[in-house]
Design a protein around this motif. Structure first.
Motif, PDB file in Angstrom:
ATOM      1  N   TRP A 128      -1.480  -7.978  40.529  1.00 15.39           N
ATOM      2  CA  TRP A 128      -1.076  -9.384  40.517  1.00 15.39           C
ATOM      3  C   TRP A 128      -2.281 -10.317  40.626  1.00 15.39           C
ATOM      4  O   TRP A 128      -2.254 -11.429  40.113  1.00 15.39           O
ATOM      5  CB  TRP A 128      -0.129  -9.666  41.679  1.00 15.39           C
ATOM      6  N   TYR A 129      -3.328  -9.847  41.284  1.00 12.53           N
ATOM      7  CA  TYR A 129      -4.450 -10.750  41.586  1.00 12.53           C
ATOM      8  C   TYR A 129      -5.191 -11.210  40.333  1.00 12.53           C
ATOM      9  O   TYR A 129      -5.816 -12.274  40.338  1.00 12.53           O
ATOM     10  CB  TYR A 129      -5.423 -10.102  42.580  1.00 12.53           C
ATOM     11  N   ASP A 130      -5.138 -10.418  39.263  1.00  8.13           N
ATOM     12  CA  ASP A 130      -5.801 -10.873  38.033  1.00  8.13           C
ATOM     13  C   ASP A 130      -4.782 -11.157  36.922  1.00  8.13           C
ATOM     14  O   ASP A 130      -5.086 -11.078  35.737  1.00  8.13           O
ATOM     15  CB  ASP A 130      -6.872  -9.891  37.569  1.00  8.13           C
ATOM     16  N   ALA A 131      -3.553 -11.502  37.332  1.00  8.95           N
ATOM     17  CA  ALA A 131      -2.517 -11.857  36.367  1.00  8.95           C
ATOM     18  C   ALA A 131      -2.888 -13.160  35.655  1.00  8.95           C
ATOM     19  O   ALA A 131      -3.243 -14.143  36.306  1.00  8.95           O
ATOM     20  CB  ALA A 131      -1.172 -12.016  37.072  1.00  8.95           C
ATOM     21  N   PRO A 132      -2.821 -13.181  34.334  1.00  7.77           N
ATOM     22  CA  PRO A 132      -3.162 -14.418  33.613  1.00  7.77           C
ATOM     23  C   PRO A 132      -2.087 -15.483  33.808  1.00  7.77           C
ATOM     24  O   PRO A 132      -0.924 -15.169  34.066  1.00  7.77           O
ATOM     25  CB  PRO A 132      -3.214 -13.959  32.151  1.00  7.77           C
ATOM     26  N   LYS A 133      -2.479 -16.744  33.691  1.00  4.18           N
ATOM     27  CA  LYS A 133      -1.506 -17.834  33.760  1.00  4.18           C
ATOM     28  C   LYS A 133      -0.669 -17.842  32.481  1.00  4.18           C
ATOM     29  O   LYS A 133      -1.154 -17.494  31.410  1.00  4.18           O
ATOM     30  CB  LYS A 133      -2.218 -19.178  33.925  1.00  4.18           C
ATOM     31  N   LEU A 134       0.577 -18.244  32.629  1.00  7.53           N
ATOM     32  CA  LEU A 134       1.462 -18.290  31.478  1.00  7.53           C
ATOM     33  C   LEU A 134       1.063 -19.435  30.550  1.00  7.53           C
ATOM     34  O   LEU A 134       0.837 -20.557  31.003  1.00  7.53           O
ATOM     35  CB  LEU A 134       2.914 -18.473  31.925  1.00  7.53           C
ATOM     36  N   GLU A 135       0.994 -19.138  29.267  1.00  8.54           N
ATOM     37  CA  GLU A 135       0.733 -20.166  28.263  1.00  8.54           C
ATOM     38  C   GLU A 135       1.994 -20.341  27.425  1.00  8.54           C
ATOM     39  O   GLU A 135       2.556 -19.363  26.919  1.00  8.54           O
ATOM     40  CB  GLU A 135      -0.428 -19.749  27.363  1.00  8.54           C
ATOM     41  N   PHE A 136       2.425 -21.601  27.255  1.00  7.83           N
ATOM     42  CA  PHE A 136       3.670 -21.868  26.547  1.00  7.83           C
ATOM     43  C   PHE A 136       3.682 -21.246  25.153  1.00  7.83           C
ATOM     44  O   PHE A 136       4.670 -20.614  24.747  1.00  7.83           O
ATOM     45  CB  PHE A 136       3.924 -23.381  26.426  1.00  7.83           C
ATOM     46  N   ALA A 137       2.609 -21.391  24.414  1.00  7.47           N
ATOM     47  CA  ALA A 137       2.570 -20.893  23.027  1.00  7.47           C
ATOM     48  C   ALA A 137       2.786 -19.378  22.976  1.00  7.47           C
ATOM     49  O   ALA A 137       3.478 -18.869  22.093  1.00  7.47           O
ATOM     50  CB  ALA A 137       1.251 -21.270  22.368  1.00  7.47           C
ATOM     51  N   LYS A 138       2.194 -18.665  23.935  1.00  6.82           N
ATOM     52  CA  LYS A 138       2.369 -17.208  23.968  1.00  6.82           C
ATOM     53  C   LYS A 138       3.788 -16.840  24.387  1.00  6.82           C
ATOM     54  O   LYS A 138       4.373 -15.876  23.884  1.00  6.82           O
ATOM     55  CB  LYS A 138       1.343 -16.573  24.922  1.00  6.82           C
ATOM     56  N   TRP A 139       4.342 -17.611  25.335  1.00 10.14           N
ATOM     57  CA  TRP A 139       5.724 -17.390  25.769  1.00 10.14           C
ATOM     58  C   TRP A 139       6.681 -17.580  24.594  1.00 10.14           C
ATOM     59  O   TRP A 139       7.552 -16.745  24.336  1.00 10.14           O
ATOM     60  CB  TRP A 139       6.049 -18.364  26.911  1.00 10.14           C
ATOM     61  N   ARG A 140       6.513 -18.669  23.879  1.00  5.68           N
ATOM     62  CA  ARG A 140       7.367 -18.948  22.713  1.00  5.68           C
ATOM     63  C   ARG A 140       7.234 -17.845  21.671  1.00  5.68           C
ATOM     64  O   ARG A 140       8.239 -17.336  21.145  1.00  5.68           O
ATOM     65  CB  ARG A 140       6.979 -20.300  22.115  1.00  5.68           C
TER      66      ARG A 140
ATOM     67  N   ALA B 147      12.230 -20.332  37.275  1.00  8.68           N
ATOM     68  CA  ALA B 147      11.915 -21.767  37.270  1.00  8.68           C
ATOM     69  C   ALA B 147      10.495 -22.011  37.753  1.00  8.68           C
ATOM     70  O   ALA B 147       9.827 -22.953  37.315  1.00  8.68           O
ATOM     71  CB  ALA B 147      12.912 -22.527  38.142  1.00  8.68           C
ATOM     72  N   SER B 148      10.002 -21.173  38.659  1.00 11.32           N
ATOM     73  CA  SER B 148       8.633 -21.297  39.162  1.00 11.32           C
ATOM     74  C   SER B 148       7.628 -20.609  38.237  1.00 11.32           C
ATOM     75  O   SER B 148       6.461 -20.993  38.191  1.00 11.32           O
ATOM     76  CB  SER B 148       8.528 -20.681  40.563  1.00 11.32           C
ATOM     77  N   ARG B 149       8.084 -19.618  37.512  1.00 12.22           N
ATOM     78  CA  ARG B 149       7.175 -18.815  36.685  1.00 12.22           C
ATOM     79  C   ARG B 149       6.986 -19.385  35.283  1.00 12.22           C
ATOM     80  O   ARG B 149       5.872 -19.409  34.761  1.00 12.22           O
ATOM     81  CB  ARG B 149       7.750 -17.402  36.580  1.00 12.22           C
ATOM     82  N   PHE B 150       8.080 -19.825  34.660  1.00  5.46           N
ATOM     83  CA  PHE B 150       8.030 -20.196  33.255  1.00  5.46           C
ATOM     84  C   PHE B 150       7.947 -21.698  33.009  1.00  5.46           C
ATOM     85  O   PHE B 150       7.740 -22.109  31.866  1.00  5.46           O
ATOM     86  CB  PHE B 150       9.250 -19.623  32.521  1.00  5.46           C
TER      87      PHE B 150
END
Length: 561
Positions: free
Chosen positions: A293-305, A334-337
């Motif tokens: 978890w410590y090196d988990a990347p931040k969520l990017e909207f474009a990649k999520w889509r 709601a906190s993650r995405f």
């Protein structure tokens, strides 16, 4: 495609320990679930998935089963379970249970007999192996950290466990063991269960040579999933399972499947697939760290889509996936995405609309329908989850400070989804009159069912409208069997798609961006079916649609074929 009874259903996951406690012991129970069936019916739920309620030492919250034929006394009795089945049936609702058959508890009778006679028949229900040169048989790291091998006391043998050491893996190569499992599964289906969610099932196929892999961490171990990905033949075991059990009862099955090979999707969920459906984790794996978890990347909207679109387009060729925002193994969606500016009722409604109107079978996790978010965690002592504690140590060993490691766990812990359901603004959120087994999220005073019942514009009442829309006579067919067609992929911050069949063209469009967005419509609006604006309107001109930040709309367009 052959139509099945579950295709147009909406499912709801209950984590029983955290749902509703009726006897004051701080642990949710079956009586609490029975008392809320009408609440779930009003939400529009057809299928209820119960996380494990079997007899268990609860080392891994019931995913360590000591007796597959018994209800844990913490939850109630078999008579209460039978009552739950009967009451659900009265409401035309289905109950499915968690099926945990990759492993059992070390307290299970089979494993106790194996320990008593490590060379006997029951040892072959598991994987007992001699060590190599004073070391374990291979260098695998378990999903929860540390070696996958544990010494069998008083012998030179080890037993294999991919999860906690208290969860020995079952030997699926043993036909006697398989028949015992099939008998148990059929017993529950005979009882009136409608199916199962099948836990960690891809792990049942092992390379019986247990070869070493190149280490991928400072501990000198290699992740055990590397062995899972390297071995073939799980399909034969899954087909045997299906034909011996589920197929006989027309049971609904949803598989928890990771590490599937790219070309195997039709084998898993095609017309004659191993399961009715499998969960789509494509968005969730975007925040998997390379080492933890410590090196988990931040969520990017474009990649999520892009991940959701790719999964939808690939899946509709063969069958259905089960769409989720969150479950008991993930932090709150709601906190993650959602970015911080979108963690509002409008943003939460927007996220829910996208998830529920995708092609596939929607699963709502308890509390999602009121917009529950991650809790604030003040110390590691507040956590219960075995995986969270392991990830904290992993982060510390990687050089993070205590506070940094705590923040990582606060963001990613499964306990975020396991805090008690928030029913009221009263004591313990109305979950229990006793001391809750896990702390109640402090947000309960503002986010709870009781308050949202009274507010026509609440997240809860929006979810009710959303589910009703999906299941409505006019739109059920297009939302169940209609094609998924992505649109406006080149517009920053916008997630939009059509659900389309011969007679209907429905556009679902959402603006996840911080600023307003305008999109050009391909045809005229015939009807506004849903909007998360309080007045239910949309801002449109003849050929364009204006979307505020966090706005979502469901429109019927003139059907251009």
């Amino acid at each position: 495609m052959e139509k099945k009874w579950w295709h147009d259903k909406v499912a709801y996951q209950i984590y029983p320990k955290s749902f509703l406690d009726t006897n004051g012991d701080g642990i949710g129970d079956l009586r609490g679930i029975i008392s809320k069936l009408d609440y779930l019916k009003k939400l529009g739920i057809d299928i209820i998935w119960l996380s494990p309620i079997y007899k268990s030492p609860f080392v891994d919250q019931g995913y360590d089963i000591a007796d597959y034929y018994a209800i844990a006394e913490e939850f109630g009795t078999m008579e209460e379970f039978d009552e739950l089945l009967a009451e659900a049936k009265k409401r035309d609702m289905h109950i499915i249970m968690d099926l945990v058959i990759n492993h059992c508890s070390d307290k299970h009778e089979w494993f106790q007999k194996a320990l008593a006679d490590p060379d006997g028949a029951f040892a072959d229900y598991f994987y007992f192996r001699k060590g190599k040169n004073g070391n374990p048989p291979s260098n695998y790291r378990s999903y929860f950290g540390g070696s996958c091998w544990e010494k069998v006391p008083g012998t030179d043998k080890y037993y294999f466990h991919m999860f906690a050491k208290e969860q020995p893996d079952l030997n699926w190569e043993n036909p006697k063991l398989r028949q015992e499992l099939y008998k148990m599964i059929n017993w529950w289906l005979e009882k009136g269960l409608s199916g199962f969610r099948i836990d960690a099932i891809i792990n049942i196929k092992k390379d019986l040579n247990f070869p070493d892999f190149a280490p991928d961490g400072k501990d000198g171990l290699a992740s055990c999933w590397k062995m899972v990905e390297s071995v073939d033949g799980v399909g034969e075991l899954l087909e045997d399972l299906k034909k011996s059990t589920f197929e006989k009862y027309d049971a609904f099955t949803v598989g928890e499947v990771f590490n599937m090979k790219p070309d195997e999707l039709p084998e898993f969920i095609g017309e004659t697939g191993h399961f009715s459906t499998i969960f789509d984790f494509s968005a969730h794996t975007l925040t998997d760290g390379e080492h933890g978890w410590y090196d988990a990347p931040k969520l990017e909207f474009a990649k999520w889509r892009a991940a959701i679109i790719q999964a939808q387009l690939e899946t509709q060729k063969y069958g259905f996936k089960a769409n989720i925002i969150e479950n008991h193994d993930e932090p709150r969606g709601a906190s993650r995405f959602l970015p911080s500016y979108a963690q509002t009722p409008d943003g939460i409604k927007m996220l829910g609309t996208i998830s529920l109107l995708l092609r596939g079978i929607p699963f709502i996790y308890q509390g999602q329908e009121i917009g529950m978010r991650n809790a604030k965690w003040n110390s590691m002592e507040e956590f219960d989850d075995i995986s969270t504690k392991d990830q904290y140590h992993t982060a510390r060993e990687a050089g993070l400070s205590n506070q940094e490691a705590l923040e990582v766990c606060s963001r990613m812990s499964r306990d975020n989804a396991r805090t008690p359901m928030q029913w009221t603004s009263g004591e313990n959120g109305g979950f229990t009159k006793g001391t809750p087994w896990l702390k109640v999220n402090p947000l309960f005073k503002d986010v709870n069912v009781e308050a949202q019942e009274q507010d026509p514009d609440s997240v809860l009442n929006y979810y009710r409208k959303l589910v009703a829309l999906r299941k409505s006579d006019e739109l059920k067919e297009v939302f169940t069997y209609g094609k998924f067609l992505p649109e406006y992929e080149n517009v920053d911050g916008v997630m939009a798609f059509y659900r389309k069949d011969e007679s209907k063209c429905i556009l679902v469009a959402a603006n996840f961006g911080k600023d307003a967005a305008t999109i050009k419509l391909k045809s005229e609006i015939e009807k506004v079916w849903l909007s998360n604006r309080i007045d239910g309107t949309v801002d449109s001109e003849k050929d364009s649609l204006n979307l505020r930040s966090c706005e979502v709309v469901v429109l019927e367009l003139e059907n251009h074929k």
